[in-house]
Design a protein around this motif. Structure first.
Motif, mmCIF file in Angstrom:
data_model
loop_
_atom_site.group_PDB
_atom_site.id
_atom_site.type_symbol
_atom_site.label_atom_id
_atom_site.label_comp_id
_atom_site.label_asym_id
_atom_site.label_seq_id
_atom_site.Cartn_x
_atom_site.Cartn_y
_atom_site.Cartn_z
ATOM 1 N N ASP A 16 6.574 25.010 3.868
ATOM 2 C CA ASP A 16 5.394 24.411 3.228
ATOM 3 C C ASP A 16 4.221 25.395 3.264
ATOM 4 O O ASP A 16 3.475 25.529 2.290
ATOM 5 N N ALA A 17 4.049 26.036 4.404
ATOM 6 C CA ALA A 17 2.909 26.943 4.571
ATOM 7 C C ALA A 17 2.977 28.101 3.580
ATOM 8 O O ALA A 17 1.968 28.453 2.951
ATOM 9 N N VAL A 18 4.142 28.680 3.429
ATOM 10 C CA VAL A 18 4.304 29.804 2.498
ATOM 11 C C VAL A 18 4.072 29.345 1.063
ATOM 12 O O VAL A 18 3.384 30.012 0.276
ATOM 13 N N ALA A 19 4.628 28.183 0.697
ATOM 14 C CA ALA A 19 4.452 27.664 -0.662
ATOM 15 C C ALA A 19 2.978 27.368 -0.948
ATOM 16 O O ALA A 19 2.464 27.683 -2.032
ATOM 17 N N ARG A 212 3.106 17.779 -3.514
ATOM 18 C CA ARG A 212 4.543 17.478 -3.453
ATOM 19 C C ARG A 212 4.900 16.481 -4.548
ATOM 20 O O ARG A 212 5.061 15.284 -4.277
ATOM 21 N N PRO A 213 5.052 16.919 -5.784
ATOM 22 C CA PRO A 213 5.334 15.987 -6.879
ATOM 23 C C PRO A 213 6.612 15.176 -6.673
ATOM 24 O O PRO A 213 6.744 14.089 -7.234
ATOM 25 N N ASP A 214 7.542 15.691 -5.852
ATOM 26 C CA ASP A 214 8.805 14.992 -5.629
ATOM 27 C C ASP A 214 8.808 14.165 -4.349
ATOM 28 O O ASP A 214 9.866 13.697 -3.907
ATOM 29 N N GLY A 215 7.631 13.954 -3.753
ATOM 30 C CA GLY A 215 7.530 13.094 -2.587
ATOM 31 C C GLY A 215 7.530 13.857 -1.279
ATOM 32 O O GLY A 215 7.773 15.064 -1.232
ATOM 33 N N TRP A 216 7.266 13.112 -0.189
ATOM 34 C CA TRP A 216 7.111 13.740 1.122
ATOM 35 C C TRP A 216 8.411 14.295 1.678
ATOM 36 O O TRP A 216 8.384 15.140 2.586
ATOM 37 N N SER A 221 5.074 22.236 -3.428
ATOM 38 C CA SER A 221 5.340 22.967 -4.657
ATOM 39 C C SER A 221 4.229 23.989 -4.889
ATOM 40 O O SER A 221 3.065 23.610 -5.064
ATOM 41 N N PRO A 222 4.541 25.286 -4.890
ATOM 42 C CA PRO A 222 3.488 26.266 -5.163
ATOM 43 C C PRO A 222 2.859 26.075 -6.542
ATOM 44 O O PRO A 222 1.664 26.336 -6.722
ATOM 45 N N ASP A 223 3.655 25.592 -7.510
ATOM 46 C CA ASP A 223 3.105 25.357 -8.850
ATOM 47 C C ASP A 223 2.082 24.224 -8.829
ATOM 48 O O ASP A 223 1.047 24.299 -9.508
ATOM 49 N N ALA A 224 2.358 23.163 -8.057
ATOM 50 C CA ALA A 224 1.395 22.062 -7.960
ATOM 51 C C ALA A 224 0.107 22.534 -7.304
ATOM 52 O O ALA A 224 -0.995 22.205 -7.759
ATOM 53 N N VAL A 225 0.230 23.310 -6.236
ATOM 54 C CA VAL A 225 -0.964 23.844 -5.577
ATOM 55 C C VAL A 225 -1.732 24.746 -6.535
ATOM 56 O O VAL A 225 -2.974 24.697 -6.598
#
Length: 234
Positions: A16-19, A212-216, A221-225
């Motif tokens: 998560d951190a890297v993304a 997290r468009p696909d839930g917890w 998602s790097p794209d969402a961020v």
């Protein structure tokens, strides 16, 4: 040009951190167990995240769901966790406790602030459950290291709390006592909230599920961020 806004993203692990970093996050809130709205992570998780990314981490200090600290033994356990996480290299924290009447639990908060020994910290969304937000802010104003309030303006989220957030942003801009700490807006925050908040001078934003468009159960998602980053920078 307006100052770049801070984007903080919840991270549960090093992936998560890297993304989040790759998507443009400025800072991470490191937690475990989002089913309980975010509890303290393990020392090992903090170490892995620190090894994976160089951006700042704010590490949660909370062992049970809700905003009551519990018994003196519970507070002792939490202080021990704070000491462990500090020893692991955590340099910024997130905490906040109320008593049964919705007032700040100063005994617990001051104990933890002493344990983290001058580190910067966020008072989290316990402020949204406080009996008196203004009184809470003024009672905490002189605690060392407090530089941020994570808030939606309401327990129900930013939709309900927007008027409160705008009023508190004005109080910060006016230099009102108790409002020196930065407003970090999160909790049901959406992209369409950003224009009014930015226009009011809010400069820090916090996302969890929105990353997290696909839930917890899915990773950040790097794209969402990146969508949040580009919207904030526009």
């Amino acid at each position: 040009m307006s100052e770049r806004a801070v984007l903080e993203v919840i991270a549960l692990n090093a992936d998560d951190a890297v993304a989040a970093r790759d998507g443009g996050a400025d800072r991470l809130e490191v937690v475990s167990d989002m089913a309980a709205d975010g509890l303290s992570p393990s020392r090992e998780t903090v170490g892995r995240i620190r090894a994976a990314v160089g951006i700042p981490l704010r590490v949660m200090l909370r062992l049970t769901d809700g905003f009551l600290a519990g018994t003196p033994a519970d507070v002792d356990r939490l202080a021990a966790v704070a000491a462990e996480l500090r020893a692991e290299g955590a340099e910024e924290f997130v905490l906040g406790f109320l008593d049964e009447r919705g007032r700040p639990d100063l005994v617990t908060v001051e104990r933890l602030v002493a344990e983290i020994d001058g580190c910067r910290w966020t008072f989290h969304r316990a402020v949204d459950r406080a009996a008196d937000r203004d009184a809470l802010r003024k009672s905490l104003a002189d605690l060392p290291g407090l530089d941020t309030y994570l808030t939606a303006g309401s327990p129900a989220g930013v939709d309900e709390g927007l008027a409160t957030l705008l009023a508190e942003a004005r109080a910060t801009a006016d230099g009102e006592p108790g409002y020196e700490a930065q407003l970090l807006v999160g909790g049901g925050l959406r992209l369409d909230h950003l224009p009014r908040l930015r226009a009011a001078g809010v400069r820090a934003f916090h996302i969890g599920g929105a990353a997290r468009p696909d839930g917890w159960e899915a990773p950040v998602s790097p794209d969402a961020v990146a969508r949040w980053r580009s919207t904030l920078d526009a």
